[in-house]
Write an enzyme that holds these catalytic residues in place. Sequence first.
Site, PDB file in Angstrom:
ATOM      1  N   THR A 124       0.882  -1.158   0.000  1.00 40.63           N
ATOM      2  CA  THR A 124       0.000   0.000   0.000  1.00 40.63           C
ATOM      3  C   THR A 124       0.916   1.202   0.000  1.00 40.63           C
ATOM      4  O   THR A 124       2.108   1.062   0.165  1.00 40.63           O
ATOM      5  CB  THR A 124      -0.886  -0.027   1.269  1.00 40.63           C
ATOM      6  OG1 THR A 124      -1.862  -1.028   1.125  1.00 40.63           O
ATOM      7  CG2 THR A 124      -1.583   1.267   1.576  1.00 40.63           C
ATOM      8  N   THR A 126      -4.143   1.956  -2.275  1.00 42.22           N
ATOM      9  CA  THR A 126      -3.599   0.602  -2.430  1.00 42.22           C
ATOM     10  C   THR A 126      -4.183  -0.108  -3.645  1.00 42.22           C
ATOM     11  O   THR A 126      -5.198   0.328  -4.204  1.00 42.22           O
ATOM     12  CB  THR A 126      -3.940  -0.227  -1.162  1.00 42.22           C
ATOM     13  OG1 THR A 126      -3.239  -1.464  -1.195  1.00 42.22           O
ATOM     14  CG2 THR A 126      -5.413  -0.520  -1.049  1.00 42.22           C
ATOM     15  N   SER A 164     -11.092  -3.122   5.465  1.00 46.34           N
ATOM     16  CA  SER A 164      -9.706  -2.678   5.298  1.00 46.34           C
ATOM     17  C   SER A 164      -9.070  -2.445   6.656  1.00 46.34           C
ATOM     18  O   SER A 164      -9.752  -2.367   7.677  1.00 46.34           O
ATOM     19  CB  SER A 164      -9.701  -1.367   4.508  1.00 46.34           C
ATOM     20  OG  SER A 164      -8.404  -0.796   4.522  1.00 46.34           O
ATOM     21  N   SER A 165      -7.751  -2.324   6.639  1.00 45.36           N
ATOM     22  CA  SER A 165      -7.011  -1.910   7.839  1.00 45.36           C
ATOM     23  C   SER A 165      -6.427  -0.520   7.681  1.00 45.36           C
ATOM     24  O   SER A 165      -5.714  -0.039   8.568  1.00 45.36           O
ATOM     25  CB  SER A 165      -5.861  -2.882   8.099  1.00 45.36           C
ATOM     26  OG  SER A 165      -6.365  -4.171   8.294  1.00 45.36           O
TER      27      SER A 165
HETATM   28  N1  GLU Z   1      -5.744  -4.361   1.357  1.00 45.86           N
HETATM   29  C1  GLU Z   1      -5.220  -3.929   2.614  1.00 45.86           C
HETATM   30  C2  GLU Z   1      -6.239  -3.165   3.407  1.00 45.86           C
HETATM   31  O1  GLU Z   1      -7.035  -2.496   2.849  1.00 45.86           O
HETATM   32  C3  GLU Z   1      -4.042  -3.070   2.452  1.00 45.86           C
HETATM   33  C4  GLU Z   1      -2.980  -3.797   1.745  1.00 45.86           C
HETATM   34  C5  GLU Z   1      -1.684  -3.659   2.358  1.00 45.86           C
HETATM   35  O2  GLU Z   1      -1.309  -2.634   2.897  1.00 45.86           O
HETATM   36  O3  GLU Z   1      -0.950  -4.630   2.253  1.00 45.86           O
HETATM   37  O4  GLU Z   1      -6.227  -3.210   4.577  1.00 45.86           O
END
Ligand code: GLU
Length: 590
Positions: free
Chosen positions: A401, A419, A467-468
Site C-alpha cells: 500500500t 492501495t 480494510s485496515s
Molecule cells: N488491502 C489492505 C487493506 O485495505 C491493504 C494492503 C496492504 O497494505 O498490504 O487493509
Amino acid sequence: MRFITALAALSLTTLGLATPASAAVPAKSSTAEGYGGAIATVDATATAAGLEVLRRGGNAVDAAVAAAATLGVTEPFASGIGGGGFFVYYDARTRKVFTIDGREAGPASMTPAYFVNPATGQPYAFDEARVSGLSVGVPGTLATWKSAAEQWGTRSLSSALTEAAKVADRGYVVDGEFRRQVTENAGAFGQFDATKALYLPGGLPPAVGTTIRNPDLAATYREIARKGTGAFYRGSIGADLLKTVKNPAISDSPSSPWAYPIRPGVLTASDLARYQVRHPAPTRADYQGLTVYGMSTPSSGGTTVGEALNILEASPLDSASTVEKLHYYLEASALAFADRGRYIGADTPQSTLRELLSDRWAKQRACQISPDRALTKPVAPGPSGCTPSVTAATPDTGMSTTNLTVADRWGNVVEYTLTLEQFGGNGMVVPGRGFMLNNELTDFNFTGTQGTFADPNLPGPGKRPRSSMSPTIVLRDGKPFLAVGAPGGSTIITTVLQIIYGRLGLGLTLPQALAAPRAAQRNTAGIQAEPAFHTTYGPALTSLGHVFGPDAPEIGAATAIEFTRHGGQLAVAEPVRRGGGAAAVVRPRG
Ligand code: GLU
C-alpha cells in the site's frame, strides 16, 4: 523511492526553464521542518509534485491529488487508478474532519460463497483468488480524487493528471525496492503480456538504474483529463478494464509456470457505472486530551486504533517503565483486534461503532490486562467482563500500500492511504491502458472466521471488503497536532497505533517515533516484530509471557506531519524502511 527529474525540474520550472527530458535522481530527506506547507510520501517524485503545487499556491487537497496521481506512475504496484483508498481531510475554515471512502466495491452478483470453489466446496487458495478476475473490485481511486478536488480543491483533477502524465512519458529510474517488488511478484506478472511488457523486460525484473516509461498510462491520464472520469466509469477505459476482468489476457508464453487456473471475473458495466465514493463521519477517540480522528467502516482502522488508544488511556501507566508501556501497547492491540474480527465489516451498525469506541467498553477491556502477565492469545472479543478468555482467530495477509501526508499554509491537512491490496494487485496491467488492477476483494474473509457467530466480513452484493487502512488526524484544541498513516496490511493499524503511542505515550519525537523498531500484536499467538524490537525488548517482554515470532524484516513505511505551536510543520517519512521516503516543506526553517 523512485526518482526522476522532478526536483531538478522543479527548480528549472521555477526559473521558467524547460523540463529536462531524461530521468535523474534528486536528493531526498526523510525529515523537513519549516513553514508554508509540508508533504511526506514514500517517493521523491511524488513529494516533489505535491510540493510544487503547494509552492504555486495550491492547497493541501490539490497537492495530495497531484502526489497521488504521480504515485500512480512511480508506485504502480501500490497505488493507481485501478485501486482504492481512504482520504481524511481536516478543513481549517470549518475546523472539521471529513473523509472519503474510495474503497473498491464488489459486483452486485457477489454472494458469501464468492471465494468458495463450487467444484470442491473449498475456499480458493489465496493466490488462486488473487490472480484472477474475481478479486477485482470496482476501483475507487479516480472517484476519490474527483470528489476531493471538487469539494475542497482549487485546481482541477485534469491539471493533476496532465502533470502526472508527463512523469509517465519521461520515465522514472528503477531502484532496489522497485526491483524487489517485481521480483517477488514475477510469477504473477509473468502470466500477462501487458504486465511483462512494462515490468519484466526480456522476461526478467528490470535492473536497478533502468528507466521505465509508461506511455499507455500517460495517454489514459490525458484521456481522463480531457473527457472526465466518465471515460473510466462509463466509457472506453472502463470497457477495457471489464474486458480484462472478464477475459484475462493470459500470455501464450508465460515467463514462469503458475500453479492455478486464472479465472474470469463477473464485474459488469453497471457495477462500474454505479460506483460512488462515500463520506462516512470519521471515527473519534480521545487520548491524553487530544482528539484522534480516523477512518470509519469499511475500514477497521479508525475503530481499532481508537479502541486501543482508549484502552491505553484507561490503563494505569503514569509511572510505568518503557517495557511496561510496551506490554500494555501489545495487550491493548490484541484486545482491539479481537473486537475488530468479531464486529467490524462494511455493514456494522453505527451503534456498534459507538459502543466499541466508548469509555465504558475500553474500561471493561482494559481491566483484563494484567500488569505482570501477558494474556494468552488469541483473546476472545468483548464484552466479557474482566475475565479474559481465549478464542480462535485468523490474521490477515498483505503488505502493500502507500500513504501520503500533506498540509498547506492555511492549515488544511490531508492524510491519504491508497492501495491495490497486494503489490501489483491481481498481476494484470489493462492492455493498452498502462494501469494495474486491484485484488482488493480478497480482503473479504473467504469463509466465516467467528465460529458460531456471524462473520462481519464475508462477501455480499456490492459490498466493500474490510480494510485496515488507518489515515489518522489528531487535533489539539480543535487544531491539527499530528497526521499519520502507513501501509502494511493489518499491520497498518499497529504501525499507526505505535507511532501515536510512541509520540504521546512514550514521549518520543516524531522522527524517533517513525524510526523506532516496530512490533505488531494482532491477537495472534506470536508477536510479529522487527528484529531490532525483538532484540531490544524481547527478553523483558518474554519474561512477562509474551511470545514472539515470526519476525518481519520491516513493518510499514509511514509518513506523518506534526504541527508545532508556532505555526511550523515537521514532515517526516521513513529514514530506512522501503528504501526511505521523502519529506519536504515549502519554506525550510532557519
Ligand atoms: N488491502 C489492505 C487493506 O485495505 C491493504 C494492503 C496492504 O497494505 O498490504 O487493509
